[in-house]
Motif scaffolding. Structure first.
Motif: not given
Length: 143
Positions: A75-80, A82-86
Motif C-alpha cells: 500500500l505504501k508503494q502505491q501511494g496510500v 499511513e493513516a489509511d493503511i492503519e
C-alpha cells in the motif's frame, strides 16, 4: 480537462486506484499538473476516487495470502497514506490465523528438521507475517 476526466472515469469503472496510481497513469495525458490535480480533486470530492476505500479493498483481497507487513509495504508503494493503511489493516482479520492457513496450504505437516523449520519460517516471513504469528503457527503445529 473533460477528456482527462473521461479517461479517469473509464479507468475507475474497471477497478479502484489510489490517487498516486491514477495520477501516474494520467500524467502522460494531462496538459499540465494543475489540470491533473483539478480532475483528481473533483473525483475525490465526488467520492469516485478514495484512498481509504482502495486500501480497504486491497487488504481484503490480498489478506488470505499475505501478512500485515507485506500488505503495508504494498500500500505504501502505491501511494496510500499511513493513516489509511492503519485504518484498513484490521479488516484483514487475525494475522496468526491467516499465517496458519497459508502454512497449512503450503506445507501441511510439521517440520522434521531444523533446516525444514527454517525453510518454513523464511517462506512465511517472505509473505509478510510477523515473527510472533510465525512462532505461534509453528509452535501450535509442533505440539
Amino acid at each position: 480537462m473533460p477528456d482527462l476526466r473521461v479517461r479517469a472515469l473509464q479507468m475507475l469503472t474497471r477497478r479502484d486506484y489510489s490517487r498516486a496510481q491514477l495520477q501516474a497513469k494520467l500524467a502522460v495525458h494531462a496538459e499540465s499538473e494543475e489540470e491533473l490535480n483539478a480532475v483528481l480533486d473533483t473525483l475525490q470530492s465526488e467520492r469516485l476516487l478514495s484512498d481509504p476505500r482502495y486500501a480497504s479493498q486491497r487488504v481484503v483481497a490480498r489478506a488470505g495470502r499475505y501478512g500485515n507487513a507485506r500488505l503495508r509495504q504494498e500500500l505504501k508503494q502505491q501511494g496510500v497514506g499511513e493513516a489509511d493503511i492503519e485504518a484498513a489493516l484490521p479488516e484483514a482479520g487475525d494475522e496468526a490465523e491467516r499465517c496458519r492457513a497459508v502454512w497449512l496450504k503450503k506445507f501441511g505437516q510439521a517440520p522434521g528438521s531444523a533446516e525444514e523449520r527454517a525453510k518454513q519460517m523464511r517462506f512465511l516471513q517472505y509473505r509478510g507475517f510477523s515473527g510472533d504469528a510465525i512462532r505461534r503457527t509453528l509452535r501450535g503445529v509442533e505440539e
